[in-house]
Enzyme design. Structure first.
Site, mmCIF file in Angstrom:
data_model
loop_
_atom_site.group_PDB
_atom_site.id
_atom_site.type_symbol
_atom_site.label_atom_id
_atom_site.label_comp_id
_atom_site.label_asym_id
_atom_site.label_seq_id
_atom_site.Cartn_x
_atom_site.Cartn_y
_atom_site.Cartn_z
ATOM 1 N N GLU A 80 43.827 42.115 32.696
ATOM 2 C CA GLU A 80 43.312 41.155 33.672
ATOM 3 C C GLU A 80 42.727 39.929 32.981
ATOM 4 O O GLU A 80 41.967 40.037 32.018
ATOM 5 C CB GLU A 80 42.236 41.830 34.535
ATOM 6 C CG GLU A 80 41.708 40.937 35.646
ATOM 7 C CD GLU A 80 40.608 41.591 36.470
ATOM 8 O OE1 GLU A 80 40.400 41.160 37.608
ATOM 9 O OE2 GLU A 80 39.971 42.537 35.962
ATOM 10 N N LYS A 111 44.756 39.467 44.027
ATOM 11 C CA LYS A 111 43.795 40.576 44.072
ATOM 12 C C LYS A 111 43.112 40.637 45.434
ATOM 13 O O LYS A 111 42.553 39.649 45.908
ATOM 14 C CB LYS A 111 42.765 40.396 42.957
ATOM 15 C CG LYS A 111 41.789 41.541 42.792
ATOM 16 C CD LYS A 111 40.934 41.304 41.548
ATOM 17 C CE LYS A 111 39.954 42.428 41.299
ATOM 18 N NZ LYS A 111 39.173 42.205 40.058
ATOM 19 N N CYS A 125 42.639 45.596 38.813
ATOM 20 C CA CYS A 125 41.292 46.099 38.493
ATOM 21 C C CYS A 125 40.573 46.770 39.669
ATOM 22 O O CYS A 125 40.827 47.923 39.951
ATOM 23 C CB CYS A 125 40.447 44.979 37.891
ATOM 24 S SG CYS A 125 39.032 45.603 36.938
#
Length: 290
Positions: free
Chosen positions: A40, A112, A149
């Site tokens: 990331e 995300k 993540c």
């Protein structure tokens, strides 16, 4: 399929860090990797440790960054999963994974969806939640269910990618310890992180690839010491079998063989998708059931 996991630390500047990344990608290509996964926000430090408007400038070059990594994928003839700071327009930014084909074309992107706001992980200050949903990305090596993540803690995200036909789940990641935490607490956090993602592989009958960064990064605001990223990048097969797990410090390109046909066999003996009670899950659309 040979999958390359690039577990890396931040090398003081974007230029130095990218140079190391290129070295590791070239190594992956020479060793036969077809798919390369980066961590990331791999170009820079993990800037979300503090809330500072100056860090938005890191996204100013994102269009040239897209072109740059597209060329890297083409030059190395790999499918490349990147993680970039996307400036969509003035005042609107995303934490976005871009996936490039072996010919350098853009296969797709994922913004995300779950954005944390914890001490030293102040991502809500920087990132707008994704608005293009949980959509797998079709590539020459398969349909990639790319998440990022904080998404890795949510079984709903993994399930939706699986229900839309993902062949593999991929999580570029930046997560670590605080040095002041005790060893027991550090172990609990790390093993919980591994366990929940292993569960995604079992529940969905899919391999899971997670790539995390390593190294200590100072909190430049001085409010705290900083984060020591715990590495431990890993790959699990569709029955939750551990195919690979890195250590907490090594910066390296790891090549892992993933049997992309095994999910078919596993889902035949564990038909979890068949036995889902889709008529009884409406409560999942509620924040909490009082």
């Amino acid at each position: 399929m040979k999958v390359a996991l690039i577990q890396q630390k931040f090398h003081k500047t974007k230029k130095q860090t990218v140079e190391k990344t290129l070295e590791l990608i070239e190594q992956a290509s020479k060793n036969g990797a077809e798919l390369v996964v980066l961590q990331e926000l791999h170009q820079t430090q993990y800037f979300c440790q503090s809330e500072d408007v100056e860090f938005f400038d890191l996204a100013n070059e994102y269009k040239s960054d897209i072109e740059f990594w597209a060329n890297v994928a083409k030059e190395n003839k790999v499918v490349l999963v990147t993680s970039l700071f996307e400036k969509r327009t003035t005042g609107l930014y995303h934490n976005t994974a871009y996936v490039f084909e072996k010919d350098g074309s853009l296969a797709g992107k994922y913004r995300k969806m779950h954005i944390p706001d914890d001490p030293l992980f102040y991502e809500k200050f920087y990132f707008t939640p994704g608005d293009i949903g949980f959509e797998p990305i079709d590539t020459s090596v398969g349909r990639l269910g790319v998440l990022v993540c904080w998404d890795q803690w949510y079984p709903e995200a993994a399930r939706l990618m699986a229900l839309k036909g993902a062949d593999i789940l991929i999580y570029p990641t930046a997560i670590g310890w605080f040095d002041l935490d005790g060893d027991d607490e550090k172990s609990r956090q790390l093993e919980a992180w591994v366990a929940v993602q292993r569960g995604h592989s079992v529940a969905n009958g899919l391999p899971v690839v997670t790539v995390n960064r390593v190294g200590f990064e100072k909190d430049e605001s001085g409010v705290s010491d900083g984060i020591r990223f715990w590495g431990n990048s890993f790959v699990f097969g569709p029955q939750g079998e551990q195919l690979f797990r890195a250590d907490s410090e090594k910066e390296e390109c790891f090549i892992v063989d993933v049997d992309m046909k095994k999910s078919e066999d596993v889902r035949r003996i564990w038909p979890f998708l068949r036995d889902r009670r889709i008529d009884s899950y409406s409560g999942l659309l509620k924040r909490f059931i009082d």
